[in-house]
Design a protein around this motif. Structure first.
Motif, short mmCIF file in Angstrom:
data_model
loop_
_atom_site.label_atom_id
_atom_site.label_comp_id
_atom_site.label_asym_id
_atom_site.label_seq_id
_atom_site.Cartn_x
_atom_site.Cartn_y
_atom_site.Cartn_z
N GLN A 91 -0.01 -15.12 0.37
CA GLN A 91 1.11 -15.62 0.12
C GLN A 91 2.37 -14.24 0.03
N GLN A 92 1.61 -12.95 0.04
CA GLN A 92 2.52 -11.77 0.24
C GLN A 92 3.59 -12.04 1.41
N THR A 93 3.10 -12.73 2.62
CA THR A 93 4.06 -12.85 3.77
C THR A 93 5.23 -13.50 3.46
N LEU A 94 5.35 -14.02 2.20
CA LEU A 94 6.62 -14.70 1.63
C LEU A 94 7.71 -13.63 1.40
N PHE A 95 7.28 -12.48 1.08
CA PHE A 95 8.20 -11.47 0.59
C PHE A 95 8.69 -10.43 1.95
N THR A 96 9.96 -9.76 1.42
CA THR A 96 10.73 -9.03 2.46
C THR A 96 9.83 -7.48 2.47
N PRO A 97 9.40 -7.13 3.54
CA PRO A 97 8.99 -5.95 3.63
C PRO A 97 10.15 -4.79 3.26
N GLY A 98 9.78 -3.65 2.78
CA GLY A 98 10.96 -2.53 2.42
C GLY A 98 11.53 -2.64 1.17
N SER A 138 -3.15 -13.47 -2.80
CA SER A 138 -2.20 -12.37 -2.54
C SER A 138 -2.58 -11.01 -2.77
N ARG A 139 -1.80 -10.11 -2.00
CA ARG A 139 -1.91 -8.69 -2.45
C ARG A 139 -0.83 -8.50 -3.25
N LEU A 162 0.90 -0.46 2.68
CA LEU A 162 1.98 0.50 2.54
C LEU A 162 3.08 0.40 3.17
N GLU A 163 3.11 -0.21 4.49
CA GLU A 163 4.24 -0.35 5.24
C GLU A 163 5.30 -1.36 4.52
N ARG A 164 4.84 -2.26 3.57
CA ARG A 164 5.65 -3.07 2.82
C ARG A 164 6.33 -2.41 1.68
N LEU A 165 6.08 -1.33 1.37
CA LEU A 165 6.73 -0.55 0.08
C LEU A 165 8.10 -0.34 0.45
N SER A 166 9.20 -0.21 -0.52
CA SER A 166 10.27 0.03 -0.39
C SER A 166 10.36 1.55 -0.40
N ASN A 222 11.91 -0.25 -12.77
CA ASN A 222 11.60 -1.44 -11.77
C ASN A 222 10.59 -1.01 -10.86
N VAL A 223 10.67 -0.03 -10.26
CA VAL A 223 9.77 0.37 -9.21
C VAL A 223 8.36 0.41 -9.68
N VAL A 224 8.19 0.94 -10.81
CA VAL A 224 6.82 0.82 -11.59
C VAL A 224 6.29 -0.38 -11.58
N GLN A 225 7.18 -1.41 -12.05
CA GLN A 225 6.64 -2.81 -12.25
C GLN A 225 6.20 -3.33 -10.94
N SER A 226 7.22 -2.92 -9.75
CA SER A 226 6.96 -3.61 -8.58
C SER A 226 5.64 -3.16 -8.00
N LEU A 227 5.27 -1.84 -8.09
CA LEU A 227 3.93 -1.06 -7.84
C LEU A 227 2.74 -1.89 -8.34
N GLN A 228 2.90 -2.13 -9.83
CA GLN A 228 1.97 -2.87 -10.32
C GLN A 228 1.67 -4.36 -9.79
N ARG A 229 2.76 -5.01 -9.60
CA ARG A 229 2.57 -6.29 -8.87
C ARG A 229 1.90 -6.08 -7.50
N ARG A 230 1.99 -4.94 -6.98
CA ARG A 230 1.28 -4.75 -5.69
C ARG A 230 -0.03 -4.15 -5.78
N PHE A 231 -0.40 -4.26 -7.17
CA PHE A 231 -1.68 -3.44 -7.42
C PHE A 231 -2.05 -2.06 -6.98
N CYS A 232 -0.83 -1.46 -6.74
CA CYS A 232 -0.98 0.24 -6.23
C CYS A 232 -0.93 1.11 -7.45
#
Length: 255
Positions: A42-49, A82-83, A178-182, A217-227
């Motif tokens: 399901q992560q392929t629904l989201f925009t890389p970067g 999803s990742r 990691l390529e999907r990270l902003s 906002n970035v920390v929350q995003s990384l947590q949703r990515r399990f990073c």
């Protein structure tokens, strides 16, 4: 018991969205029969970067689909694999809500079975290796093959090189993630460079160079990515990278 099971792997345009709403939507919400819908990758629904949860153009209709399933009354189930965790899930889960998140962890039992299958010796070192790699089956599979072929099955000889090895298959998957990270997410990840321990939230913000509005906002995003992993130390939130990611960054640069 579910009477109907539907599986879909997300790759292209929004076929599952149309499939669900145009054909099965009315059926599921009007009939008592139980159905389970599984949506993979399901992560392929989201925009890389971009920060996690930013839907690709024309795929934002999936957000409406998830909303319908989450907020309307029915007896069916949607399983997302999803990742990346959709950010709207944070709003819906918790308390008495039927929405739940299960973060899959490694299994010690599976790891032991892998080591036994590869006939590794010196079982006293097995637990250390399993704990270090958090029971990750893909990494342990590659490690066990390496130990068998290069070290004659002696896991103790491999131990001193453990921090310098990430299997090729796992390395490829980590790099894809990691390529999907902003850019801002990369700044936070790079803040752990040279650190051997978790960082308190204030120090992490300072090292990342981000202002508070961006940082949180970035920390929350990384947590949703399990990073990011968290722990409480003396009432202060501390952050660290998962050991697999931390080890990957020790031997590979984040460009």
């Amino acid at each position: 018991t579910f009477r109907y099971i539907f599986l879909e792997q997300v790759q292209g345009f929004f076929p599952f969205y149309l499939f669900f709403l145009n054909f099965f939507g009315a059926f599921v919400f009007s009939k008592p029969s139980l159905s389970i819908f599984s949506l993979f990758f399901q992560q392929t629904l989201f925009t890389p970067g971009e920060l996690s949860g930013t839907y690709l153009k024309k795929l934002d209709r999936y957000q409406r689909l998830f909303e319908i399933i989450a907020l309307r009354s029915h007896e069916s189930c949607l399983l997302l694999c999803s990742r990346e965790k959709p950010k709207e899930i944070d709003q819906w889960e918790g308390g008495t809500s039927p929405i739940r998140t299960l973060e899959l962890k490694g299994s010690k039992e599976v790891a032991i079975a892998l080591f036994q299958e590869k006939q590794l010796n010196d079982e006293t070192h097995w637990s250390t290796a399993i704990d270090y790699w958090q029971g990750h089956p893909l990494q342990l599979q590659e490690i066990s093959i390496l130990i068998r072929d290069v070290f004659g099955g002696d896991i103790s000889q491999f131990s001193e090189y453990a921090t310098h090895f990430v299997g090729n298959n796992l390395k490829e998957k980590i790099e894809q993630h990691l390529e999907r990270l902003s850019g801002f997410e990369r700044d936070v990840i790079l803040a752990f460079d040279g650190e051997n321990d978790s960082l308190p939230i204030g120090k992490l913000m300072t090292k990342s160079g981000l202002i508070p509005a961006e940082f949180f906002n970035v920390v929350q995003s990384l947590q949703r990515r399990f990073c990011l992993e968290t722990q409480q130390k003396e009432r202060i939130k501390h952050f660290s990278l998962p050991s697999l990611l931390q080890n990957h960054l020790k031997v590979n640069s984040l460009e």
